[in-house]
Scaffold this active site. Structure first.
Site, short mmCIF file in Angstrom:
data_model
loop_
_atom_site.label_atom_id
_atom_site.label_comp_id
_atom_site.label_asym_id
_atom_site.label_seq_id
_atom_site.Cartn_x
_atom_site.Cartn_y
_atom_site.Cartn_z
N PRO A 150 0.82 -1.22 0.00
CA PRO A 150 0.00 0.00 0.00
C PRO A 150 0.85 1.27 0.00
CG PRO A 150 -0.27 -1.25 2.06
CD PRO A 150 0.57 -2.07 1.16
N GLU A 174 1.87 -8.77 8.85
CA GLU A 174 1.95 -7.37 9.29
C GLU A 174 2.90 -6.54 8.44
OE1 GLU A 174 -0.06 -6.18 11.72
OE2 GLU A 174 -0.91 -8.21 11.65
N ARG A 198 -4.07 -8.55 -20.47
CA ARG A 198 -5.01 -8.20 -21.55
C ARG A 198 -4.39 -7.23 -22.56
NH1 ARG A 198 -7.66 -3.49 -20.82
NH2 ARG A 198 -9.57 -4.02 -21.92
N ASP A 210 -10.21 1.80 -24.39
CA ASP A 210 -10.39 1.62 -22.95
C ASP A 210 -10.48 2.96 -22.22
OD1 ASP A 210 -10.22 -1.07 -22.91
OD2 ASP A 210 -8.13 -1.18 -22.26
#
Ligand code: ADE
Length: 366
Positions: A86, A113, A150, A164
């Site tokens: 993150p 963690e 893709r 897209d």
């Protein structure tokens, strides 16, 4: 292309790799994807992969050794090692497109963690899929793999991803399929007209409208658009983001060459285009509001009046927040004034409705 995924939970990838487009890409040998168990690389006799954090604290921390060794054994000079965390760079379509041109990706999924900070030193890049914390990097690794696969040549029809969302910093245009009328909702006439030039024009306009409405940030803070117009008809042929490199500006009057900043950083804006598109949209919405307002002249229904009042107030807020920068001042002021009048009239009407209600109530209690 080859993708190696380092994870403590390789089974999580079974379903993902055995369905749909990813499965087909593997079968057609466009990609080879393998999920490796980090535990298999542990030199500990109990196959330990994590330990308690130095300095104390909750949870277990992924150790360096198994991950360093796994990367060492899989890596080649062409590999890009990516850590899913993150704390990484927010992932987007441009990154997907750039990664899809790589020969080899190694995706490391963190877990528990966290991981030993020194693992960062072997990653070429850290990716976050959003500002939220998952239990591990497996879902992010699947997301990156899916979005990259893709785009690999020959996996899907290249026309399918040329349009897209985000591919040109604009959201995608709306699409429809049969039936032409579903529960009273019609497919726009232009799409069934068979006129491909008109359809293309409509799609390009809708992309810009959608982006302005839903993600104005994608447009507002960008350098600029090159809008290609047909000289004779004035028709917009294409809108391309950031294709403005290499334009020469001839200084006018006594401007000196040194006064010119790098042309690549120049902003070319076509305010008239955004203005035109927004005007179409706003005029349509205003007609709709007027219709509702006119209908309210025939009724004292509290709920309908409150609903239209709420809609007008919200629409005024929406215009100020999203459209104001793209509207001509005169037009913006006129629209805000018109909305102000509708809101004012409906407020008066609401007060009257309350008064009538109150007097009816007090009549009943008397
Ligand atoms: N691991 C846990 N949460 C994550 C996130 N948001 N992005 C990438 N990896 C993660």
């Amino acid at each position: 292309m080859k993708i190696d995924i380092l994870t403590l939970f390789p089974n999580m990838f079974d379903g993902f790799l055995s369905e749909s487009i990813v499965k087909r890409a593997i079968e057609n040998k466009k990609v080879s994807i393998n999920a490796h168990n980090i535990r298999d690389y542990s030199k500990d006799k109990h196959k330990k992969v994590d330990d308690t954090p130095y300095g104390g604290g909750a949870g277990m921390v992924l150790m360096c050794q198994p991950i360093f060794d796994a990367v060492d054994s899989l890596k080649s000079p062409k590999s890009r090692v990516i850590l899913m965390t993150p704390q990484g760079v927010p992932y987007n379509q441009k990154m997907a497109s750039s990664l899809s041109k790589s020969e080899h990706l190694i995706l490391i999924c963190g877990h528990y963690e966290g991981f030993d900070e020194r693992i960062r030193s072997i990653a070429d890049m850290e990716i976050s899929i959003g500002d939220y914390v998952l239990t591990g990097g497996e879902l992010p690794a699947m997301i990156v793999t899916d979005s990259v696969v893709r785009l690999v040549d020959g996996v899907i029809d290249s026309e399918s991803h040329q349009n897209d969302s985000f591919s040109d910093d604009l959201l995608d245009y709306p699409t429809y399929t049969k039936p032409q009328n579903y529960k009273g909702m019609e497919v726009p006439d232009v799409l069934v007209s068979g006129n491909h030039k008109e359809i293309e024009k409509w799609r390009q306009t809708e992309k810009i409208i959608k982006t302005l409405e839903r993600r104005p940030d994608l447009i507002k803070h960008k350098k600029g658009y090159l809008i290609t117009k047909d000289n004779k008809t004035g028709e917009i042929l294409s809108v391309e983001f950031n294709k403005i490199d290499g334009f020469e500006v001839t200084p006018k009057n006594d401007a000196r060459r040194e006064d010119i900043i790098s042309v690549n950083k120049m902003v070319i804006v076509k305010p008239s285009f955004a203005e035109k598109v927004i005007k179409l949209k706003v005029d349509k919405k205003m007609r709709n509001l007027y219709d509702k307002f006119n209908y309210l002249l025939t009724t004292d229904d509290e709920d309908s009046t409150a609903a239209v009042l709420d809609e007008a107030v919200r629409y005024r807020g929406f215009i100020i927040k999203n459209y104001a920068d793209f509207m001509g001042t005169k037009y913006r002021d006129t629209i805000l004034k018109k909305l102000g009048i509708i809101i004012n009239e409906l407020n008066i009407k609401m007060n009257l409705i309350y008064e009538i209600k109150e007097s009816e109530l007090s009549g009943k209690t008397r």
